[in-house]
Scaffold this motif. Structure first.
Motif, PDB file in Angstrom:
ATOM      1  N   ASP A 128       0.825  -1.210   0.000  1.00 22.13           N
ATOM      2  CA  ASP A 128       0.000   0.000   0.000  1.00 22.13           C
ATOM      3  C   ASP A 128       0.860   1.261   0.000  1.00 22.13           C
ATOM      4  OD1 ASP A 128      -2.448  -1.263  -0.237  1.00 22.13           O
ATOM      5  OD2 ASP A 128      -2.790  -1.377   1.916  1.00 22.13           O
ATOM      6  N   CYS A 129       0.285   2.324  -0.516  1.00 22.52           N
ATOM      7  CA  CYS A 129       0.999   3.592  -0.670  1.00 22.52           C
ATOM      8  C   CYS A 129       0.009   4.710  -0.355  1.00 22.52           C
ATOM      9  CB  CYS A 129       1.544   3.701  -2.098  1.00 22.52           C
ATOM     10  SG  CYS A 129       2.597   5.127  -2.380  1.00 22.52           S
ATOM     11  N   GLY A 130      -0.198   4.939   0.932  1.00 14.54           N
ATOM     12  CA  GLY A 130      -1.226   5.870   1.387  1.00 14.54           C
ATOM     13  C   GLY A 130      -0.786   7.321   1.363  1.00 14.54           C
ATOM     14  N   PRO A 131      -1.656   8.211   1.831  1.00 16.20           N
ATOM     15  CA  PRO A 131      -1.385   9.649   1.761  1.00 16.20           C
ATOM     16  C   PRO A 131      -0.232  10.109   2.642  1.00 16.20           C
ATOM     17  CG  PRO A 131      -3.410   9.211   2.977  1.00 16.20           C
ATOM     18  CD  PRO A 131      -3.002   7.923   2.355  1.00 16.20           C
ATOM     19  N   VAL A 151       3.325  -1.656 -10.026  1.00 17.30           N
ATOM     20  CA  VAL A 151       2.277  -1.584  -9.011  1.00 17.30           C
ATOM     21  C   VAL A 151       1.281  -2.706  -9.299  1.00 17.30           C
ATOM     22  CG1 VAL A 151       0.388  -0.208  -8.057  1.00 17.30           C
ATOM     23  CG2 VAL A 151       2.556   0.889  -8.647  1.00 17.30           C
ATOM     24  N   TYR A 152       1.161  -3.639  -8.384  1.00 19.24           N
ATOM     25  CA  TYR A 152       0.289  -4.803  -8.559  1.00 19.24           C
ATOM     26  C   TYR A 152      -1.049  -4.552  -7.885  1.00 19.24           C
ATOM     27  CZ  TYR A 152       4.306  -7.417 -10.248  1.00 19.24           C
ATOM     28  OH  TYR A 152       5.385  -7.850 -10.988  1.00 19.24           O
ATOM     29  N   ALA A 153      -2.132  -4.795  -8.642  1.00 18.99           N
ATOM     30  CA  ALA A 153      -3.483  -4.593  -8.127  1.00 18.99           C
ATOM     31  C   ALA A 153      -4.434  -5.546  -8.835  1.00 18.99           C
ATOM     32  CB  ALA A 153      -3.935  -3.147  -8.334  1.00 18.99           C
ATOM     33  N   GLU A 154      -5.532  -5.887  -8.169  1.00 17.11           N
ATOM     34  CA  GLU A 154      -6.592  -6.632  -8.834  1.00 17.11           C
ATOM     35  C   GLU A 154      -7.241  -5.745  -9.890  1.00 17.11           C
ATOM     36  OE1 GLU A 154      -8.946  -9.713  -6.485  1.00 17.11           O
ATOM     37  OE2 GLU A 154      -8.672  -8.117  -5.015  1.00 17.11           O
ATOM     38  N   ASP A 155      -7.891  -6.344 -10.855  1.00 19.11           N
ATOM     39  CA  ASP A 155      -8.470  -5.591 -11.963  1.00 19.11           C
ATOM     40  C   ASP A 155      -9.456  -4.532 -11.487  1.00 19.11           C
ATOM     41  OD1 ASP A 155      -6.955  -7.040 -13.732  1.00 19.11           O
ATOM     42  OD2 ASP A 155      -8.588  -8.370 -14.356  1.00 19.11           O
ATOM     43  N   TYR A 156     -10.322  -4.891 -10.548  1.00 15.67           N
ATOM     44  CA  TYR A 156     -11.317  -3.941 -10.051  1.00 15.67           C
ATOM     45  C   TYR A 156     -10.634  -2.736  -9.412  1.00 15.67           C
ATOM     46  CZ  TYR A 156     -15.149  -2.091  -7.172  1.00 15.67           C
ATOM     47  OH  TYR A 156     -16.076  -1.267  -6.579  1.00 15.67           O
ATOM     48  N   CYS A 157      -9.623  -3.007  -8.618  1.00 12.99           N
ATOM     49  CA  CYS A 157      -8.864  -1.936  -7.975  1.00 12.99           C
ATOM     50  C   CYS A 157      -8.134  -1.097  -9.015  1.00 12.99           C
ATOM     51  CB  CYS A 157      -7.886  -2.548  -6.975  1.00 12.99           C
ATOM     52  SG  CYS A 157      -6.769  -1.380  -6.181  1.00 12.99           S
ATOM     53  N   ALA A 159       8.675  -3.084  -6.182  1.00 13.18           N
ATOM     54  CA  ALA A 159       7.265  -3.275  -6.532  1.00 13.18           C
ATOM     55  C   ALA A 159       6.398  -2.783  -5.387  1.00 13.18           C
ATOM     56  CB  ALA A 159       6.955  -4.744  -6.826  1.00 13.18           C
ATOM     57  N   ILE A 160       5.146  -2.480  -5.737  1.00 14.29           N
ATOM     58  CA  ILE A 160       4.151  -2.084  -4.743  1.00 14.29           C
ATOM     59  C   ILE A 160       2.938  -2.984  -4.914  1.00 14.29           C
ATOM     60  CG2 ILE A 160       2.656  -0.218  -3.924  1.00 14.29           C
ATOM     61  CD1 ILE A 160       4.751   1.743  -5.034  1.00 14.29           C
ATOM     62  N   PHE A 161       2.443  -3.502  -3.809  1.00 15.38           N
ATOM     63  CA  PHE A 161       1.257  -4.350  -3.818  1.00 15.38           C
ATOM     64  C   PHE A 161       0.125  -3.618  -3.109  1.00 15.38           C
ATOM     65  CE2 PHE A 161       4.609  -7.251  -4.741  1.00 15.38           C
ATOM     66  CZ  PHE A 161       4.034  -8.250  -5.512  1.00 15.38           C
ATOM     67  N   ILE A 162      -1.006  -3.469  -3.810  1.00 11.24           N
ATOM     68  CA  ILE A 162      -2.139  -2.697  -3.301  1.00 11.24           C
ATOM     69  C   ILE A 162      -3.219  -3.646  -2.777  1.00 11.24           C
ATOM     70  CG2 ILE A 162      -3.904  -0.994  -3.864  1.00 11.24           C
ATOM     71  CD1 ILE A 162      -1.065   0.113  -3.998  1.00 11.24           C
ATOM     72  N   THR A 163      -3.623  -3.451  -1.534  1.00 11.29           N
ATOM     73  CA  THR A 163      -4.672  -4.298  -0.959  1.00 11.29           C
ATOM     74  C   THR A 163      -6.046  -3.939  -1.508  1.00 11.29           C
ATOM     75  OG1 THR A 163      -4.955  -2.802   0.952  1.00 11.29           O
ATOM     76  CG2 THR A 163      -3.390  -4.640   1.184  1.00 11.29           C
ATOM     77  N   HIS A 164      -6.303  -2.627  -1.683  1.00 12.66           N
ATOM     78  CA  HIS A 164      -7.583  -2.177  -2.235  1.00 12.66           C
ATOM     79  C   HIS A 164      -7.494  -0.685  -2.528  1.00 12.66           C
ATOM     80  CE1 HIS A 164      -7.927  -1.324   2.048  1.00 12.66           C
ATOM     81  NE2 HIS A 164      -9.026  -0.630   1.873  1.00 12.66           N
ATOM     82  N   GLU A 165      -8.528  -0.157  -3.157  1.00 11.00           N
ATOM     83  CA  GLU A 165      -8.439   1.171  -3.764  1.00 11.00           C
ATOM     84  C   GLU A 165      -8.824   2.326  -2.850  1.00 11.00           C
ATOM     85  OE1 GLU A 165     -12.606  -0.341  -4.556  1.00 11.00           O
ATOM     86  OE2 GLU A 165     -10.590  -1.159  -4.482  1.00 11.00           O
ATOM     87  N   HIS A 166      -9.138   2.091  -1.583  1.00 10.65           N
ATOM     88  CA  HIS A 166      -9.531   3.194  -0.714  1.00 10.65           C
ATOM     89  C   HIS A 166      -8.374   4.180  -0.528  1.00 10.65           C
ATOM     90  CE1 HIS A 166     -13.084   0.794   1.187  1.00 10.65           C
ATOM     91  NE2 HIS A 166     -13.327   1.216  -0.037  1.00 10.65           N
TER      92      HIS A 166
END
Length: 254
Positions: A50-53, A97-103, A69-76
Motif C-alpha cells: 500500500d501507498c497511502g497519503p 504496481v500490482y493490483a486486482e483488476d477492479y482496484c 514493486a508495490i502491492f495494493i490491498t484495495h483502492e480506498h
C-alpha cells in the motif's frame, strides 16, 4: 527478510484532527499512527504494501532506495493516496504496481495521469507500470514471492498477502473459509484491529484476538487502529500472550 510497519493507523490517522481524547493527546510515539503501509525487504529486494497519503512522510524516515514493486490491498484513499509521491523513485526506472483488476480500474479513473504509457507521460509524473494480480497466484519480485489471499472488507472483496512465513492483512471484516490453508504455519501475523466497538467493515480488537488465536502464529501484531483504542501503554497490557499492538516504525525479522 524483514518488515517495517510504516503506518498502523486507520483512515483518519492518530491523532485525529480536532480530538483531545487520551490517545490523541498522548506524548508516547507509539500513539502517533500514520495511515497503514509496510515495507518488506531483504538484501536484494524491496517491496511496499500500500501507498497511502502519508507515504512521503513515511519514506523520508526510511531511506531513499529503489522500490522494486508495490502491492495494493484495495483502492480506498488511505491505502493509495500517496501514489503520486512516487515521483522521485522514477529515478530508478518504472515501478511495478500490482493490483486486482477492479482496484486497477478505480486507480486509473482517479489518477489517470499516473498510468499513461511511457510515450504519453506528462513530464514529472511517476513512472508506474500497473500490473495484474489475483488471489492465490504467486507473484515473484526479485527474491521475494508474494501470494495474494482473498479477504472481505465488509462486502468489498480485497486482498491480504502471504509472504514466506509472514501474513499481512488489513481492513478485514471476515475471510472465506477456503482461505485458511493460506495461513498455515504463519510465523508472524499482522492484522487489523480497529477498536472495541462493532464496525460493519472492520474487525474489532476482540475479533482480531479471536482470529489471531485461530491462526496460531508465533507472534501477532495489530494494525489499522483508530484513536478509540486506548493509549498503547494501557491497551498492550490487556492483550493475551504473543499478541501485540503494532506501532509506526516497528521492524520485525521474518
Amino acid at each position: 527478510m524483514r518488515i517495517t510497519l510504516l503506518g498502523t493507523g486507520t483512515s483518519n490517522g492518530v491523532p485525529q484532527i480536532g480530538c483531545d481524547c487520551a490517545t490523541c493527546t498522548s506524548t508516547d510515539p507509539k500513539d502517533k499512527r500514520l495511515r497503514c503501509s509496510a515495507l518488506v525487504e531483504n538484501d536484494a529486494t524491496r517491496i511496499l504494501i500500500d501507498c497511502g497519503p502519508d507515504f512521503r512522510q513515511q519514506v523520508l524516515a526510511n531511506g531513499f532506495k529503489k522500490i522494486d514493486a508495490i502491492f495494493i490491498t484495495h483502492e480506498h484513499y488511505d491505502h493509495v493516496g500517496g501514489l503520486d509521491d512516487l515521483r522521485p523513485f522514477s529515478l530508478f526506472g518504472d515501478i511495478n504496481v500490482y493490483a486486482e483488476d477492479y482496484c486497477a480500474e478505480h486507480l486509473m479513473q482517479r489518477i489517470p495521469y499516473c498510468f499513461t504509457p511511457p510515450e504519453k507521460r506528462y513530464p514529472g509524473v511517476p513512472a508506474i507500470s500497473l500490473e495484474h494480480m489475483e488471489p492465490h497466484v504467486p507473484v515473484k519480485v526479485g527474491s521475494i514471492e508474494v501470494v495474494p489471499i482473498r479477504i472481505m472488507h465488509g462486502k468489498l472483496p480485497i486482498v491480504g498477502f502471504r509472504i514466506g512465513n509472514l501474513a499481512y492483512i488489513t481492513d478485514m471484516k471476515s475471510m472465506p473459509d477456503e482461505e485458511w490453508n493460506y495461513l498455515e504455519d504463519v510465523d508472524i501475523l499482522i492484522v487489523n484491529a480497529l477498536h472495541h466497538k462493532s464496525h460493519p467493515s472492520h474487525q474489532t480488537v476482540e475479533d482480531a484476538i479471536a482470529f489471531a488465536q485461530k491462526v496460531g502464529a508465533r507472534e501477532t501484531y495489530f494494525i489499522h487502529m483508530s484513536h478509540y483504542v486506548l493509549p498503547h501503554e494501557v491497551e498492550e497490557k490487556l492483550l493475551p500472550p504473543h499478541i501485540h499492538f503494532g506501532y509506526d516504525g516497528l521492524t520485525l525479522n521474518i
